[in-house]
Design an enzyme around this catalytic site. Structure first.
Site, PDB file in Angstrom:
ATOM      1  NE  ARG A   1      -4.835 -12.303 -35.532  1.00 24.29           N
ATOM      2  CZ  ARG A   1      -5.136 -11.447 -34.567  1.00 24.29           C
ATOM      3  NH1 ARG A   1      -4.597 -10.239 -34.545  1.00 24.29           N
ATOM      4  NH2 ARG A   1      -5.965 -11.787 -33.593  1.00 24.29           N
TER       5      ARG A   1
ATOM      6  CG  HIS B   1       0.153  -9.311 -31.876  1.00 20.99           C
ATOM      7  ND1 HIS B   1      -0.154 -10.453 -32.576  1.00 20.99           N
ATOM      8  CD2 HIS B   1      -1.049  -8.701 -31.663  1.00 20.99           C
ATOM      9  CE1 HIS B   1      -1.465 -10.542 -32.753  1.00 20.99           C
ATOM     10  NE2 HIS B   1      -2.035  -9.482 -32.195  1.00 20.99           N
TER      11      HIS B   1
ATOM     12  CD  GLU C   1       2.408 -11.923 -34.391  1.00 14.41           C
ATOM     13  OE1 GLU C   1       1.856 -12.111 -33.290  1.00 14.41           O
ATOM     14  OE2 GLU C   1       1.997 -11.108 -35.215  1.00 14.41           O
TER      15      GLU C   1
HETATM   16  P1  NAD Z   1     -14.332  -6.218 -38.027  1.00 17.71           P
HETATM   17  O1  NAD Z   1     -14.899  -7.574 -38.170  1.00 17.71           O
HETATM   18  O2  NAD Z   1     -15.154  -5.161 -37.384  1.00 17.71           O
HETATM   19  O3  NAD Z   1     -13.861  -5.662 -39.467  1.00 17.71           O
HETATM   20  C1  NAD Z   1     -13.156  -6.427 -40.394  1.00 17.71           C
HETATM   21  C2  NAD Z   1     -13.541  -5.936 -41.778  1.00 17.71           C
HETATM   22  O4  NAD Z   1     -12.716  -6.612 -42.728  1.00 17.71           O
HETATM   23  C3  NAD Z   1     -15.006  -6.257 -42.144  1.00 17.71           C
HETATM   24  O5  NAD Z   1     -15.651  -5.075 -42.588  1.00 17.71           O
HETATM   25  C4  NAD Z   1     -14.891  -7.284 -43.269  1.00 17.71           C
HETATM   26  O6  NAD Z   1     -15.913  -7.126 -44.249  1.00 17.71           O
HETATM   27  C5  NAD Z   1     -13.525  -6.951 -43.859  1.00 17.71           C
HETATM   28  N1  NAD Z   1     -12.920  -8.041 -44.603  1.00 17.71           N
HETATM   29  C6  NAD Z   1     -12.989  -9.373 -44.360  1.00 17.71           C
HETATM   30  N2  NAD Z   1     -12.258 -10.056 -45.260  1.00 17.71           N
HETATM   31  C7  NAD Z   1     -11.734  -9.123 -46.097  1.00 17.71           C
HETATM   32  C8  NAD Z   1     -10.891  -9.197 -47.241  1.00 17.71           C
HETATM   33  N3  NAD Z   1     -10.431 -10.366 -47.689  1.00 17.71           N
HETATM   34  N4  NAD Z   1     -10.549  -8.056 -47.851  1.00 17.71           N
HETATM   35  C9  NAD Z   1     -10.978  -6.848 -47.394  1.00 17.71           C
HETATM   36  N5  NAD Z   1     -11.787  -6.710 -46.325  1.00 17.71           N
HETATM   37  C10 NAD Z   1     -12.145  -7.842 -45.673  1.00 17.71           C
HETATM   38  O7  NAD Z   1     -12.959  -6.413 -37.250  1.00 17.71           O
HETATM   39  P2  NAD Z   1     -12.107  -5.290 -36.514  1.00 17.71           P
HETATM   40  O8  NAD Z   1     -12.527  -5.186 -35.099  1.00 17.71           O
HETATM   41  O9  NAD Z   1     -12.075  -4.082 -37.367  1.00 17.71           O
HETATM   42  O10 NAD Z   1     -10.671  -6.011 -36.498  1.00 17.71           O
HETATM   43  C11 NAD Z   1      -9.957  -6.268 -37.707  1.00 17.71           C
HETATM   44  C12 NAD Z   1      -8.802  -7.214 -37.411  1.00 17.71           C
HETATM   45  O11 NAD Z   1      -7.826  -6.543 -36.627  1.00 17.71           O
HETATM   46  C13 NAD Z   1      -9.184  -8.417 -36.555  1.00 17.71           C
HETATM   47  O12 NAD Z   1      -9.722  -9.492 -37.341  1.00 17.71           O
HETATM   48  C14 NAD Z   1      -7.883  -8.807 -35.901  1.00 17.71           C
HETATM   49  O13 NAD Z   1      -7.239  -9.825 -36.640  1.00 17.71           O
HETATM   50  C15 NAD Z   1      -7.069  -7.526 -35.942  1.00 17.71           C
HETATM   51  N6  NAD Z   1      -6.758  -7.042 -34.595  1.00 17.71           N
HETATM   52  C16 NAD Z   1      -5.450  -6.915 -34.226  1.00 17.71           C
HETATM   53  C17 NAD Z   1      -5.142  -6.468 -32.945  1.00 17.71           C
HETATM   54  C18 NAD Z   1      -3.705  -6.285 -32.516  1.00 17.71           C
HETATM   55  O14 NAD Z   1      -3.425  -6.294 -31.330  1.00 17.71           O
HETATM   56  N7  NAD Z   1      -2.787  -6.075 -33.420  1.00 17.71           N
HETATM   57  C19 NAD Z   1      -6.159  -6.181 -32.025  1.00 17.71           C
HETATM   58  C20 NAD Z   1      -7.481  -6.299 -32.441  1.00 17.71           C
HETATM   59  C21 NAD Z   1      -7.776  -6.738 -33.728  1.00 17.71           C
END
Ligand code: NAD
Length: 352
Positions: free
Chosen positions: A240, A288, A269
């Site tokens: 994000r 994105h 964005e």
């Molecule tokens: P997930 O929930 O499986 O993993 C997120 C991880 O981040 C977890 O292990 C959590 O413990 C950790 N975390 C939370 N807060 C934290 C912090 N402050 N510092 C370090 N680690 C922290 O989620 P995911 O499926 O791996 O997705 C991650 C992120 O990717 C989503 O939240 C979303 O915002 C983003 N995403 C972006 C797109 C895109 O199109 N660009 C698509 C999908 C997801």
């Protein structure tokens, strides 16, 4: 029961089909403002939202029948999770639906930079070729290898883990990850060592961000972080935008605090076409779109709608981003609150 579809992105025929087959009445209106969402969803039991407009506390408080908010994809930072939990409203997403795509995309951004693909293409268009090495000499110095490096992963959940599996094949010396909530026993399965933020910043040659946006990590990658990073470091962000301070990143890329960055997300964005970030030759950017593919679009849309149908039928959704809401709903049921009247108890069909 009624479901409001307020997303301004394309809503596929499959979404409508899933909702119709479940016998739900559909109110569909692409909404640009919170007020439009409130008006469209005023008597809705479920709502299928996009990232914007935000699903704020004000929106949630204005919808007395609402039981479930459904986000397409994984990120739920546009929904006020605390307010939803207090009000007894489930916030659903589809974990894993685009994990492969985002991990591939993070890898692609990184390889575009380490192999200088966009610039090499431009040089080919200008007539350059390897038989005149002087024309390409400057680029050669910027081409780096992942083999032997230290790779840092910020956020070690589904996508962080998938990214670690991909980059391992490129032969890094070690992979470290910063994730205060992940257990080392899980990281062990991926041959990854968990570390603190300081170690991640100071030791990594490449850092890829894969954490959700929360109040506590806004601008986690800001001026102080860039000062700690290696001048040769490359930063990739497909998570994000606001996790990275855009102004501090611009400064870091222009003053040589870090070497390059690859972004799929930006602080605001869509990114303004006049943004100074776009003038930087050491920034690679995509709009994105890291989660995009034909598969994730079809499967994501289906799950987006199915989450509403499941919750309204007392079945577990594909993903529940505010699991504490289950206890809150149980208390509301005991007090015969109107919101959940007549809806089967999800806990009877799950281990909640
Ligand atoms: P997930 O929930 O499986 O993993 C997120 C991880 O981040 C977890 O292990 C959590 O413990 C950790 N975390 C939370 N807060 C934290 C912090 N402050 N510092 C370090 N680690 C922290 O989620 P995911 O499926 O791996 O997705 C991650 C992120 O990717 C989503 O939240 C979303 O915002 C983003 N995403 C972006 C797109 C895109 O199109 N660009 C698509 C999908 C997801």
């Amino acid at each position: 029961m009624k479901v409001a579809v307020t997303s301004r992105s394309d809503v596929s025929a499959e979404v409508i089909q899933v909702l119709e087959e479940a016998g739900l009445e559909i109110a569909q209106r692409p909404c640009a403002t919170e007020d439009e969402v409130i008006e469209t969803a005023k008597d809705a039991d479920a709502i299928l939202v996009a990232t914007l407009p935000l699903t704020s506390r004000r929106v949630l408080q204005a919808l007395p029948r609402l039981k479930v908010v459904c986000r397409n994809g994984v990120g739920v930072d546009s929904v006020d999770l605390d307010a939803a939990t207090e009000l007894g409203i489930c916030v659903c997403n589809s974990p894993g639906v685009n994990t492969t795509e985002v991990a591939d995309h993070a890898m692609a951004l990184l390889l575009s930079i380490t192999r200088q693909i966009p610039e090499l293409r431009e040089r080919v268009e200008a007539g350059a070729w390897s038989d005149r090495p002087s024309e390409l000499a400057g680029i050669r110095k910027r081409m780096t290898r992942i083999a032997g490096s230290t790779v840092g992963i910020a956020g070690f959940g589904n996508i962080g883990q998938a990214f670690s599996l991909r980059i391992r094949g490129f032969g890094p010396n070690r992979i470290i990850a910063y994730d205060p909530y992940a257990p080392q026993t899980v990281a062990d399965l991926f041959g990854v060592r968990l570390c603190d933020l300081d170690e991640l910043l100071t030791q990594s040659d490449f850092i890829s961000i894969h954490m959700p946006l929360t109040e506590s990590n806004r601008h986690l990658f800001g001026r102080a972080a860039f000062q700690e990073m290696k001048p040769s470091a490359v930063l990739i962000n497909t998570a994000r935008g606001p996790i990275v301070d855009g102004a501090a990143l611009h400064e870091a890329l222009t003053t040589g605090q870090i070497a390059a960055a690859g972004l799929d997300v930006t602080e605001v964005e869509p990114l303004d076409p006049e943004s100074p970030l776009l003038e930087l030759p050491n920034l690679t950017i995509t709009p994105h779109f890291a989660g995009a593919s034909g598969f994730s679009a079809a499967e994501g849309s289906k799950r987006w709608a199915e989450n509403a149908v499941r919750v309204l039928n007392g079945k577990p959704p594909w993903g529940l981003a505010n699991p504490d809401v289950v206890k809150r709903i149980a208390i509301m049921r005991e007090h015969k609150a109107r919101r959940w009247e007549g809806i089967p108890d999800m806990r009877l069909s799950t281990g909640f």
